[in-house]
Design a protein around this motif. Structure first.
Motif, short mmCIF file in Angstrom:
data_model
loop_
_atom_site.label_atom_id
_atom_site.label_comp_id
_atom_site.label_asym_id
_atom_site.label_seq_id
_atom_site.Cartn_x
_atom_site.Cartn_y
_atom_site.Cartn_z
N PRO A 120 -7.57 -0.37 -10.84
CA PRO A 120 -7.67 -1.48 -9.89
C PRO A 120 -6.30 -1.91 -9.41
CG PRO A 120 -7.99 -2.27 -12.14
CD PRO A 120 -7.89 -0.77 -12.22
N VAL A 121 -6.24 -2.38 -8.17
CA VAL A 121 -5.00 -2.90 -7.59
C VAL A 121 -5.33 -4.15 -6.78
CG1 VAL A 121 -3.82 -0.67 -7.50
CG2 VAL A 121 -5.23 -1.38 -5.57
N ASN A 122 -4.27 -4.89 -6.45
CA ASN A 122 -4.40 -6.15 -5.70
C ASN A 122 -5.24 -7.17 -6.48
OD1 ASN A 122 -3.96 -8.01 -3.70
ND2 ASN A 122 -5.36 -7.09 -2.22
N PHE A 123 -4.73 -7.49 -7.65
CA PHE A 123 -5.41 -8.40 -8.58
C PHE A 123 -5.65 -9.78 -7.97
CE2 PHE A 123 -4.79 -11.49 -12.18
CZ PHE A 123 -6.02 -11.28 -12.79
N LEU A 124 -4.62 -10.41 -7.44
CA LEU A 124 -4.78 -11.75 -6.88
C LEU A 124 -5.59 -11.73 -5.59
CD1 LEU A 124 -1.23 -13.28 -7.50
CD2 LEU A 124 -3.30 -13.51 -8.89
N GLY A 125 -5.53 -10.62 -4.87
CA GLY A 125 -6.32 -10.50 -3.66
C GLY A 125 -7.81 -10.56 -3.93
N GLN A 180 0.82 -1.21 0.00
CA GLN A 180 0.00 0.00 0.00
C GLN A 180 0.86 1.26 0.00
OE1 GLN A 180 -2.52 -0.75 3.49
NE2 GLN A 180 -4.29 -0.70 2.12
N ARG A 181 1.89 1.27 0.83
CA ARG A 181 2.77 2.45 0.88
C ARG A 181 3.46 2.67 -0.46
NH1 ARG A 181 4.77 -0.35 5.94
NH2 ARG A 181 3.33 0.37 7.59
N GLU A 182 3.82 1.60 -1.13
CA GLU A 182 4.47 1.70 -2.44
C GLU A 182 3.52 2.31 -3.47
OE1 GLU A 182 5.36 -1.95 -4.96
OE2 GLU A 182 7.34 -1.48 -4.14
N LEU A 183 2.24 1.99 -3.38
CA LEU A 183 1.25 2.53 -4.31
C LEU A 183 0.91 3.99 -4.01
CD1 LEU A 183 -1.27 -0.48 -4.41
CD2 LEU A 183 0.25 0.24 -6.27
N LEU A 201 3.59 -8.68 -10.04
CA LEU A 201 2.80 -8.74 -11.27
C LEU A 201 2.35 -7.36 -11.72
CD1 LEU A 201 1.20 -10.50 -13.35
CD2 LEU A 201 -0.68 -10.48 -11.70
N GLU A 202 1.88 -6.56 -10.78
CA GLU A 202 1.30 -5.26 -11.14
C GLU A 202 2.35 -4.23 -11.54
OE1 GLU A 202 -1.47 -4.12 -8.06
OE2 GLU A 202 -2.46 -6.07 -8.17
N LYS A 203 3.61 -4.53 -11.29
CA LYS A 203 4.67 -3.64 -11.74
C LYS A 203 4.91 -3.74 -13.24
CE LYS A 203 7.27 -3.36 -7.40
NZ LYS A 203 8.55 -3.66 -6.71
N VAL A 204 4.49 -4.85 -13.84
CA VAL A 204 4.78 -5.07 -15.27
C VAL A 204 3.54 -5.25 -16.12
CG1 VAL A 204 7.06 -6.03 -14.81
CG2 VAL A 204 5.10 -7.56 -14.86
N PRO A 220 3.28 -10.74 -2.24
CA PRO A 220 4.49 -10.53 -3.04
C PRO A 220 4.30 -10.82 -4.53
CG PRO A 220 5.01 -11.71 -1.02
CD PRO A 220 3.52 -11.68 -1.12
N VAL A 221 3.46 -11.81 -4.84
CA VAL A 221 3.25 -12.15 -6.25
C VAL A 221 2.45 -11.06 -6.96
CG1 VAL A 221 2.23 -13.82 -7.84
CG2 VAL A 221 3.38 -14.62 -5.76
N THR A 222 1.35 -10.62 -6.34
CA THR A 222 0.54 -9.59 -6.99
C THR A 222 1.30 -8.27 -7.08
OG1 THR A 222 -1.74 -8.78 -7.15
CG2 THR A 222 -0.70 -8.62 -4.99
N ARG A 223 2.13 -8.00 -6.08
CA ARG A 223 2.93 -6.78 -6.09
C ARG A 223 3.90 -6.78 -7.27
NH1 ARG A 223 6.44 -5.16 -0.69
NH2 ARG A 223 7.16 -3.08 -1.34
#
Length: 241
Positions: free
Chosen positions: A180-185, A31-34, A220-223, A215-218
């Motif tokens: 949208p964020v946190n796709f896998l969540g 969240q802080r990164e976003l 993934l969403e960078k790319v 960690p995986v969704t984080r």
């Protein structure tokens, strides 16, 4: 406006007790990164609860953490006693509370969905901003994920990028980001809350989610731009600069 009984605001809004942090260090870092890149030098965080997000969010000239729950406010005063840039205040989004000294950025994480009239709330919140200030919203995503937990903690709605943008525009704000964020969540939430009917966080599942899914969704969403997610990030700026 928040539709939460006075004196029990934190527990009613989160499904947790004041004595317990939610135990998701990786999710908080995500969240802080976003949110961090959209913040100015001074920040007001409304609905900060126990201050978990602010606890690792540093490097600001001034950081005001607030909550309507008096017990949460007292917890935060103790938590941030050694951070001179942090101010702790009791603050309700009711039209009567406003900062005497405006800030560059207002952060509201999982707050707006608790408010029946979200447009009026955003308009009132913007009054605590400088003329060039912005609001960063992190809200639950997609009504298809609405379940028993949402109902129990008083969520009026879950948002899409389009619906949160519409609320911000109607409040007189210019939308800069809505995605949208946190796709896998979203899949984990659908399984636990929408299909499973969970009405309260399961500490064991929360820990597993934080350790393996975040960690995986984080990464993934960078790319990859994702089509939906458990939450929606919206950044909107005042238009009277």
């Amino acid at each position: 406006m928040t539709d939460i009984p006075t004196g029990n605001e934190f527990s009613a809004a989160t499904g947790r007790e004041l004595e317990s942090d939610h135990g998701k260090p990786r999710y908080l870092a995500y969240q802080r990164e976003l949110i961090g890149p959209h913040c100015g030098r001074s920040v007001l965080e409304v609905g900060a609860g126990l201050g978990e997000f602010a606890d690792g969010f540093t490097g600001f000239d001034r950081y005001v953490v607030t909550d309507v729950d008096s017990g949460a406010v007292e917890r935060m005063k103790r938590r941030f006693a050694d951070r001179p840039e942090v101010e702790v205040q009791q603050y309700d989004i009711d039209g009567r509370t406003r900062l005497s000294e405006p800030v560059d950025t207002l952060v509201a994480i999982n707050v707006l969905e608790h408010i029946a009239d979200d447009v009026t709330a955003l308009r009132e919140l913007s009054e605590s901003l400088t003329p060039t200030g912005n609001i960063v919203l992190f809200v639950p995503g997609y009504q298809q994920l609405y379940g028993e937990f949402d109902r129990k903690v008083g969520h009026h709605r879950r948002y899409t990028p389009a619906t949160v943008s519409e609320a911000a525009r109607r409040a007189g704000l210019h939308v800069e980001v809505a995605r949208p964020v946190n796709f896998l969540g979203a899949f984990a939430w659908w399984a636990a809350v929408r299909k499973g009917g969970a009405g309260a966080p399961n500490p064991r599942l929360v820990a597993l989610y934080d350790r393996f899914v975040v960690p995986v969704t984080r990464a993934l969403e960078k790319v990859v731009p994702v089509p939906f997610g458990q939450s929606v990030l919206c950044v909107a700026r005042r238009t009277d600069a």
